[in-house]
Motif scaffolding. Sequence first.
Motif, PDB file in Angstrom:
ATOM      1  N   LEU A   1      39.375 -24.886  -5.683  1.00 26.12           N
ATOM      2  CA  LEU A   1      38.696 -23.646  -6.061  1.00 26.12           C
ATOM      3  C   LEU A   1      39.711 -22.519  -6.202  1.00 26.12           C
ATOM      4  CD1 LEU A   1      35.586 -23.870  -3.687  1.00 26.12           C
ATOM      5  CD2 LEU A   1      35.756 -24.566  -6.097  1.00 26.12           C
ATOM      6  N   THR A   2      40.706 -22.499  -5.305  1.00 28.04           N
ATOM      7  CA  THR A   2      41.831 -21.570  -5.365  1.00 28.04           C
ATOM      8  C   THR A   2      43.049 -22.349  -4.877  1.00 28.04           C
ATOM      9  OG1 THR A   2      41.691 -20.749  -3.081  1.00 28.04           O
ATOM     10  CG2 THR A   2      40.294 -19.638  -4.721  1.00 28.04           C
ATOM     11  N   ASP A   3      44.176 -21.663  -4.728  1.00 25.17           N
ATOM     12  CA  ASP A   3      45.384 -22.328  -4.221  1.00 25.17           C
ATOM     13  C   ASP A   3      45.218 -22.791  -2.776  1.00 25.17           C
ATOM     14  OD1 ASP A   3      46.652 -21.930  -6.617  1.00 25.17           O
ATOM     15  OD2 ASP A   3      47.755 -20.151  -5.948  1.00 25.17           O
ATOM     16  N   ARG A   4      44.302 -22.154  -2.029  1.00 27.57           N
ATOM     17  CA  ARG A   4      44.149 -22.463  -0.605  1.00 27.57           C
ATOM     18  C   ARG A   4      42.793 -23.041  -0.236  1.00 27.57           C
ATOM     19  NH1 ARG A   4      45.021 -16.766   1.245  1.00 27.57           N
ATOM     20  NH2 ARG A   4      43.466 -17.493   2.689  1.00 27.57           N
ATOM     21  N   VAL A   5      41.859 -23.053  -1.173  1.00 25.53           N
ATOM     22  CA  VAL A   5      40.498 -23.477  -0.861  1.00 25.53           C
ATOM     23  C   VAL A   5      40.053 -24.575  -1.825  1.00 25.53           C
ATOM     24  CG1 VAL A   5      38.091 -22.715  -0.640  1.00 25.53           C
ATOM     25  CG2 VAL A   5      39.941 -21.145  -0.047  1.00 25.53           C
ATOM     26  N   CYS A   6      39.415 -25.612  -1.268  1.00 29.88           N
ATOM     27  CA  CYS A   6      38.888 -26.674  -2.122  1.00 29.88           C
ATOM     28  C   CYS A   6      37.481 -27.048  -1.664  1.00 29.88           C
ATOM     29  CB  CYS A   6      39.801 -27.892  -2.137  1.00 29.88           C
ATOM     30  SG  CYS A   6      39.915 -28.767  -0.585  1.00 29.88           S
TER      31      CYS A   6
ATOM     32  N   ILE B   1      31.894 -31.612 -17.957  1.00 29.05           N
ATOM     33  CA  ILE B   1      32.910 -30.666 -17.509  1.00 29.05           C
ATOM     34  C   ILE B   1      32.401 -29.990 -16.237  1.00 29.05           C
ATOM     35  CG2 ILE B   1      31.995 -28.753 -18.887  1.00 29.05           C
ATOM     36  CD1 ILE B   1      34.939 -27.930 -19.401  1.00 29.05           C
ATOM     37  N   LEU B   2      33.339 -29.580 -15.377  1.00 25.47           N
ATOM     38  CA  LEU B   2      32.998 -28.776 -14.204  1.00 25.47           C
ATOM     39  C   LEU B   2      33.226 -27.319 -14.558  1.00 25.47           C
ATOM     40  CD1 LEU B   2      34.806 -30.714 -11.318  1.00 25.47           C
ATOM     41  CD2 LEU B   2      32.421 -30.904 -12.025  1.00 25.47           C
ATOM     42  N   TRP B   3      32.341 -26.442 -14.119  1.00 32.78           N
ATOM     43  CA  TRP B   3      32.573 -25.012 -14.292  1.00 32.78           C
ATOM     44  C   TRP B   3      32.224 -24.311 -12.998  1.00 32.78           C
ATOM     45  CZ3 TRP B   3      28.141 -21.918 -14.158  1.00 32.78           C
ATOM     46  CH2 TRP B   3      26.931 -22.527 -14.482  1.00 32.78           C
ATOM     47  N   GLN B   4      32.933 -23.220 -12.757  1.00 31.43           N
ATOM     48  CA  GLN B   4      32.769 -22.462 -11.521  1.00 31.43           C
ATOM     49  C   GLN B   4      32.036 -21.159 -11.792  1.00 31.43           C
ATOM     50  OE1 GLN B   4      36.428 -21.982  -9.345  1.00 31.43           O
ATOM     51  NE2 GLN B   4      37.029 -24.098  -9.661  1.00 31.43           N
TER      52      GLN B   4
ATOM     53  N   VAL C   1      30.704 -13.507  -2.562  1.00 32.00           N
ATOM     54  CA  VAL C   1      30.328 -14.277  -1.367  1.00 32.00           C
ATOM     55  C   VAL C   1      30.704 -15.753  -1.471  1.00 32.00           C
ATOM     56  CG1 VAL C   1      28.485 -12.731  -0.639  1.00 32.00           C
ATOM     57  CG2 VAL C   1      27.963 -14.605  -2.199  1.00 32.00           C
ATOM     58  N   GLY C   2      31.138 -16.201  -2.635  1.00 31.09           N
ATOM     59  CA  GLY C   2      31.533 -17.597  -2.745  1.00 31.09           C
ATOM     60  C   GLY C   2      31.573 -18.083  -4.182  1.00 31.09           C
ATOM     61  N   THR C   3      31.927 -19.338  -4.319  1.00 32.15           N
ATOM     62  CA  THR C   3      32.031 -19.970  -5.628  1.00 32.15           C
ATOM     63  C   THR C   3      31.144 -21.207  -5.651  1.00 32.15           C
ATOM     64  OG1 THR C   3      34.320 -19.228  -5.856  1.00 32.15           O
ATOM     65  CG2 THR C   3      33.626 -21.029  -7.275  1.00 32.15           C
ATOM     66  N   GLU C   4      30.385 -21.359  -6.708  1.00 31.26           N
ATOM     67  CA  GLU C   4      29.597 -22.566  -6.918  1.00 31.26           C
ATOM     68  C   GLU C   4      30.274 -23.376  -8.018  1.00 31.26           C
ATOM     69  OE1 GLU C   4      25.219 -20.600  -5.978  1.00 31.26           O
ATOM     70  OE2 GLU C   4      25.711 -21.202  -8.020  1.00 31.26           O
ATOM     71  N   VAL C   5      30.158 -24.683  -7.927  1.00 28.69           N
ATOM     72  CA  VAL C   5      30.692 -25.580  -8.956  1.00 28.69           C
ATOM     73  C   VAL C   5      29.513 -26.338  -9.557  1.00 28.69           C
ATOM     74  CG1 VAL C   5      32.241 -27.523  -9.428  1.00 28.69           C
ATOM     75  CG2 VAL C   5      32.884 -25.803  -7.720  1.00 28.69           C
ATOM     76  N   TRP C   6      29.469 -26.386 -10.879  1.00 25.78           N
ATOM     77  CA  TRP C   6      28.380 -27.020 -11.603  1.00 25.78           C
ATOM     78  C   TRP C   6      28.928 -28.062 -12.576  1.00 25.78           C
ATOM     79  CZ3 TRP C   6      23.185 -25.729 -10.921  1.00 25.78           C
ATOM     80  CH2 TRP C   6      22.956 -24.665 -10.045  1.00 25.78           C
ATOM     81  N   VAL C   7      28.108 -29.041 -12.893  1.00 29.42           N
ATOM     82  CA  VAL C   7      28.446 -30.070 -13.888  1.00 29.42           C
ATOM     83  C   VAL C   7      27.601 -29.811 -15.126  1.00 29.42           C
ATOM     84  CG1 VAL C   7      28.446 -32.542 -14.415  1.00 29.42           C
ATOM     85  CG2 VAL C   7      28.959 -31.762 -12.085  1.00 29.42           C
ATOM     86  N   GLU C   8      28.262 -29.822 -16.285  1.00 27.29           N
ATOM     87  CA  GLU C   8      27.581 -29.621 -17.567  1.00 27.29           C
ATOM     88  C   GLU C   8      28.038 -30.705 -18.531  1.00 27.29           C
ATOM     89  OE1 GLU C   8      28.408 -26.428 -20.899  1.00 27.29           O
ATOM     90  OE2 GLU C   8      27.149 -25.558 -19.333  1.00 27.29           O
ATOM     91  N   THR C   9      27.143 -31.142 -19.389  1.00 31.30           N
ATOM     92  CA  THR C   9      27.491 -32.156 -20.386  1.00 31.30           C
ATOM     93  C   THR C   9      28.260 -31.519 -21.534  1.00 31.30           C
ATOM     94  OG1 THR C   9      25.413 -31.883 -21.574  1.00 31.30           O
ATOM     95  CG2 THR C   9      25.460 -33.578 -19.856  1.00 31.30           C
ATOM     96  N   LEU C  10      29.193 -32.258 -22.092  1.00 29.79           N
ATOM     97  CA  LEU C  10      29.943 -31.831 -23.273  1.00 29.79           C
ATOM     98  C   LEU C  10      29.309 -32.366 -24.552  1.00 29.79           C
ATOM     99  CD1 LEU C  10      33.578 -32.445 -21.982  1.00 29.79           C
ATOM    100  CD2 LEU C  10      32.507 -30.231 -22.445  1.00 29.79           C
ATOM    101  N   LYS C  11      28.579 -33.447 -24.407  1.00 24.12           N
ATOM    102  CA  LYS C  11      27.948 -34.108 -25.547  1.00 24.12           C
ATOM    103  C   LYS C  11      26.685 -34.795 -25.045  1.00 24.12           C
ATOM    104  CE  LYS C  11      30.678 -38.327 -25.055  1.00 24.12           C
ATOM    105  NZ  LYS C  11      31.550 -39.266 -25.726  1.00 24.12           N
ATOM    106  N   PRO C  12      25.852 -35.292 -25.937  1.00 21.83           N
ATOM    107  CA  PRO C  12      24.657 -36.013 -25.476  1.00 21.83           C
ATOM    108  C   PRO C  12      25.044 -37.246 -24.652  1.00 21.83           C
ATOM    109  CG  PRO C  12      24.463 -35.463 -27.802  1.00 21.83           C
ATOM    110  CD  PRO C  12      25.873 -35.154 -27.398  1.00 21.83           C
ATOM    111  N   ILE C  13      24.244 -37.515 -23.639  1.00 17.98           N
ATOM    112  CA  ILE C  13      24.448 -38.671 -22.766  1.00 17.98           C
ATOM    113  C   ILE C  13      23.133 -39.439 -22.729  1.00 17.98           C
ATOM    114  CG2 ILE C  13      24.887 -39.418 -20.384  1.00 17.98           C
ATOM    115  CD1 ILE C  13      26.658 -36.921 -20.081  1.00 17.98           C
TER     116      ILE C  13
END
Length: 159
Positions: free
Chosen positions: A54-59, A78-81, A92-104
């Motif tokens: 998420l950052t250089d010090r946080v995962c 793709i992952l997006w923050q 207050v924080g970071t969320e990570v989401w998954v999004e499609t790049l193409k139809p699945i």
Amino acid sequence: MKDQVVVDGLRIDQAKYGLGVYATRSFVAEETVGQVHGSVICDPDHSSEYCIALTDRVCLEPAAPFRFLNHSCEPNCILWQLEVENHLGEFVGTEVWVETLKPIVAGEQLTIDYAWPAGGAIPCLCGSPTCRGWIVDELELKNLPDQGPPRPEGPASAA
């Protein structure tokens, strides 16, 4: 896999190497699949096969099902923050989401490009037509030591 995990149109099942995330329904391009939940680790030295920087010090050490997203040089997701603020506009924080790049389609494995730095590169066995040969960010290929083409070494590669 005996105990398949089914969550929001996804299941965890056997993949080419280890476990993978598969669609149980169709997804359209640019559809949000879900939020990646897990444990936030505030340790710059923390490392695992699954952690998301998420950052250089946080995962983020992701929980199932997204813990099992495998790499592909031609990913379909793709992952997006998203930086989250409280009602006062304070971070207050970071969320990570998954999004499609193409139809699945149902039954298809969801994959992302790990885009690792050259120092963490391992041979890639994803099998895509444009496979880089290494699990590494495309821009980092020039930073790999001149060690010749990768040699497939079995399940060390996520695919």
